[in-house]
Every structure is written in structure tokens, then in C-alpha cells.
Design an enzyme around this catalytic site. Structure first.
Site, PDB file in Angstrom:
ATOM      1  N   HIS A  91     -93.214 -23.366 -95.258  1.00 51.56           N
ATOM      2  CA  HIS A  91     -94.045 -22.914 -94.066  1.00 51.56           C
ATOM      3  C   HIS A  91     -93.476 -24.529 -92.797  1.00 51.56           C
ATOM      4  O   HIS A  91     -93.170 -25.249 -93.380  1.00 51.56           O
ATOM      5  CB  HIS A  91     -95.758 -22.998 -94.464  1.00 51.56           C
ATOM      6  CG  HIS A  91     -96.627 -22.474 -93.275  1.00 51.56           C
ATOM      7  ND1 HIS A  91     -96.767 -23.018 -91.786  1.00 51.56           N
ATOM      8  CD2 HIS A  91     -96.554 -20.986 -92.520  1.00 51.56           C
ATOM      9  CE1 HIS A  91     -97.189 -23.077 -90.691  1.00 51.56           C
ATOM     10  NE2 HIS A  91     -97.446 -21.761 -90.838  1.00 51.56           N
ATOM     11  N   GLU A 161     -91.307 -16.715 -88.801  1.00 52.34           N
ATOM     12  CA  GLU A 161     -92.443 -17.746 -87.599  1.00 52.34           C
ATOM     13  C   GLU A 161     -92.173 -19.076 -86.902  1.00 52.34           C
ATOM     14  O   GLU A 161     -91.387 -19.500 -87.138  1.00 52.34           O
ATOM     15  CB  GLU A 161     -93.644 -18.299 -88.369  1.00 52.34           C
ATOM     16  CG  GLU A 161     -93.880 -17.632 -89.468  1.00 52.34           C
ATOM     17  CD  GLU A 161     -95.432 -18.044 -89.914  1.00 52.34           C
ATOM     18  OE1 GLU A 161     -95.704 -17.995 -89.747  1.00 52.34           O
ATOM     19  OE2 GLU A 161     -95.258 -19.710 -91.036  1.00 52.34           O
TER      20      GLU A 161
HETATM   21  P1  13P Z   1    -101.311 -19.093 -85.892  1.00 52.33           P
HETATM   22  O1  13P Z   1    -101.433 -17.498 -86.064  1.00 52.33           O
HETATM   23  O2  13P Z   1    -102.462 -20.109 -86.054  1.00 52.33           O
HETATM   24  O3  13P Z   1    -100.102 -19.078 -85.037  1.00 52.33           O
HETATM   25  O4  13P Z   1    -100.084 -19.529 -87.686  1.00 52.33           O
HETATM   26  C1  13P Z   1     -99.433 -19.001 -87.510  1.00 52.33           C
HETATM   27  C2  13P Z   1     -99.143 -19.402 -88.756  1.00 52.33           C
HETATM   28  O5  13P Z   1     -98.651 -20.611 -88.824  1.00 52.33           O
HETATM   29  C3  13P Z   1     -99.252 -18.851 -90.325  1.00 52.33           C
HETATM   30  O6  13P Z   1     -98.109 -19.025 -91.155  1.00 52.33           O
END
Ligand code: 13P
Length: 247
Positions: A91, A161
Site C-alpha cells: 500500500h 491506487e
Molecule cells: P480512500 O478511499 O480514503 O481514498 O483510500 C483509498 C485507499 O488507500 C485504499 O487502500
């Protein structure tokens, strides 16, 4: 669709955690989506032990080593014993705390060796005119996939992401048309590591400011297989709204 809820460190008490799990179980019973919850490690065993529901549980991270003298670490094996079937690896918030591509690769190997399904996070910090962000994402995929066997590669779920879109609001998230392009690009990179059909079978999730307001548009146009959701997944009402928008 896969709906993975990354609670990060937002949930700090057991009662709230239990309410979210109960809501997820209700939604899983009445819908067709696969729901995966990633609670903070301290709560995972409590919430996931003896779990026979349709809801799956995920670690938010795993140790890069097996057990031993590593104060504060949680190993992939310990997560399996606690009831996890999945593990978020790489992550961006862990990468910001020091996880390099090499460390991500070690963590991936441990998760796979213990039978966990890795949710491998990739994504650029920012977009640039020269499209260097594409090679950044390519390298994240390559360093993770290259050392693995074909069987192991096929067990990975990817979560794209983009860091610039995380933790904001729906209006600042990635647009569906931008996401389509990225999903196509990621699938193309994957074909280097997996034969045609196997590359198409890899699940690609999107994460970054997914809220009830934008989830349907993102799901409809972008060819993603699901979402990895942060802040909107940690309140019962918005989590329910997210799942209902996809119904
Ligand atoms: P948000 O949905 O708070 O933008 O976070 C996304 C995330 O990092 C999920 O792992």
C-alpha cells in the site's frame, strides 16, 4: 464485483468494528458482491476467528520475514491463523513508511507461501506530461511479478491506487475515462508475465476517493473488477451506500 474495505487506522474501537462487520455480513447475504474487510491487525483475530460467512478478511500488511525476534511485526502465518485469507501488500502508505519494491517483493513471497491472496497495490505519486508515471507503474508490477512462478502470479489481485487520488473526495478522484486507459495499460503489462487468458483473469481493483457518489460511474465504464476503499468504508451508512450503488 469485489469490494475491499481498507479500514487503515480509522477504526480504533471494537464496538465500531463489530458494527461494520455485521453490516458487511448483511450486505454479503443479500447481494452478489465479494466483500473483503481489512481491519487493523489488533482486531482481525477477534473479528475473523470462526468466520464462516461470505465476508473475507484481509491483513493490511504482512511482515517481510517469518516469525522470530522482530518486535512489533505480524507475520503472514500469524494472519492466516487469525482468520485472514487476503493480505494488502505494498500500500502506498506502507511504501511511504519505507517499503521499497524489493521489500514489497519479499512480503508478497511470504503472503503467497502462507496461502494468502495478495492484494498488491500499485500507483503513481503524480501525473506528468511525459507519461513517466506509466513506467513507474510498470516497474512496480515488474519487480513484483518477475520473481514469481506462473501459478503464484495468477493468485495476485492488483489494486491500482494513484496516490494523488487517495484520501480526497469523489470530485477529486480519478475520472472513469482516465481509469479505462490505466486498466488497459496494466493488462498489457501483465501479458508479459502471464499468457493471454491468465492476464485477463487477474482482478484489477481501483482505489482512491471512491465514494457513493462516484462508484457507479467508475464501475460502469472502467472495466475494473472491484474497488479498494478507504475512508468511505469505515462508516456503516456510507459502506452500505457504496454497496447499494453497485447493486
Ligand atoms: P480512500 O478511499 O480514503 O481514498 O483510500 C483509498 C485507499 O488507500 C485504499 O487502500
Amino acid at each position: 464485483m469485489i469490494i475491499a474495505a481498507n479500514w487503515k487506522a480509522y477504526v480504533e474501537d471494537v464496538e465500531r468494528a463489530k458494527k461494520l462487520v455485521a453490516a458487511a455480513k448483511r450486505l454479503a447475504r443479500s447481494g452478489t458482491h465479494q466483500i473483503i474487510l481489512a481491519p487493523p491487525s489488533v482486531f482481525l483475530g477477534l473479528l475473523a476467528s470462526g468466520n464462516h460467512s461470505a465476508v473475507a478478511f484481509s491483513a493490511q500488511d504482512v511482515s517481510r520475514t517469518t516469525g522470530g525476534a522482530q518486535t512489533g511485526e505480524n507475520t503472514a502465518q500469524a494472519f492466516v491463523v487469525a482468520g485472514a485469507t487476503h493480505a494488502i501488500i505494498g500500500h502506498s502508505e506502507r511504501r511511504a513508511m519505507g517499503d521499497t519494491n524489493a521489500i514489497v517483493s519479499e512480503k508478497l513471497a511470504h503472503a503467497l507461501a502462507q496461502g494468502l491472496t495478495p492484494i498488491l497495490c500499485i500507483g503513481e505519486r503524480e501525473r506528468d506530461e511525459e507519461s513517466h508515471y506509466l513506467s513507474f507503474v510498470r516497474e512496480e508490477i515488474e519487480t513484483a511479478f518477475a520473481p514469481l512462478s506462473s501459478k503464484e502470479r495468477q493468485r495476485i489481485m492488483l489494486a491500482y491506487e494513484p496516490i494523488w487520488a487517495i484520501g480526497k473526495t469523489a470530485s477529486e478522484a480519478m475520472r472513469p475515462d482516465e481509469l479505462v486507459e490505466m486498466v488497459l495499460y496494466i493488462r498489457k503489462v501483465l501479458t508479459q508475465y502471464l499468457p493471454g487468458k491468465a492476464a485477463t483473469n487477474i482482478s484489477i481493483l481501483y482505489g482512491g476517493s471512491v465514494e457513493p457518489e462516484n462508484i457507479r460511474a467508475l464501475a460502469g465504464e472502467s472495466q475494473v473488477d472491484g474497488f479498494l476503499i478507504g475512508h468511505a468504508s469505515v462508516e456503516v451508512h456510507s459502506f452500505e451506500a457504496l454497496v447499494k450503488e453497485l447493486a
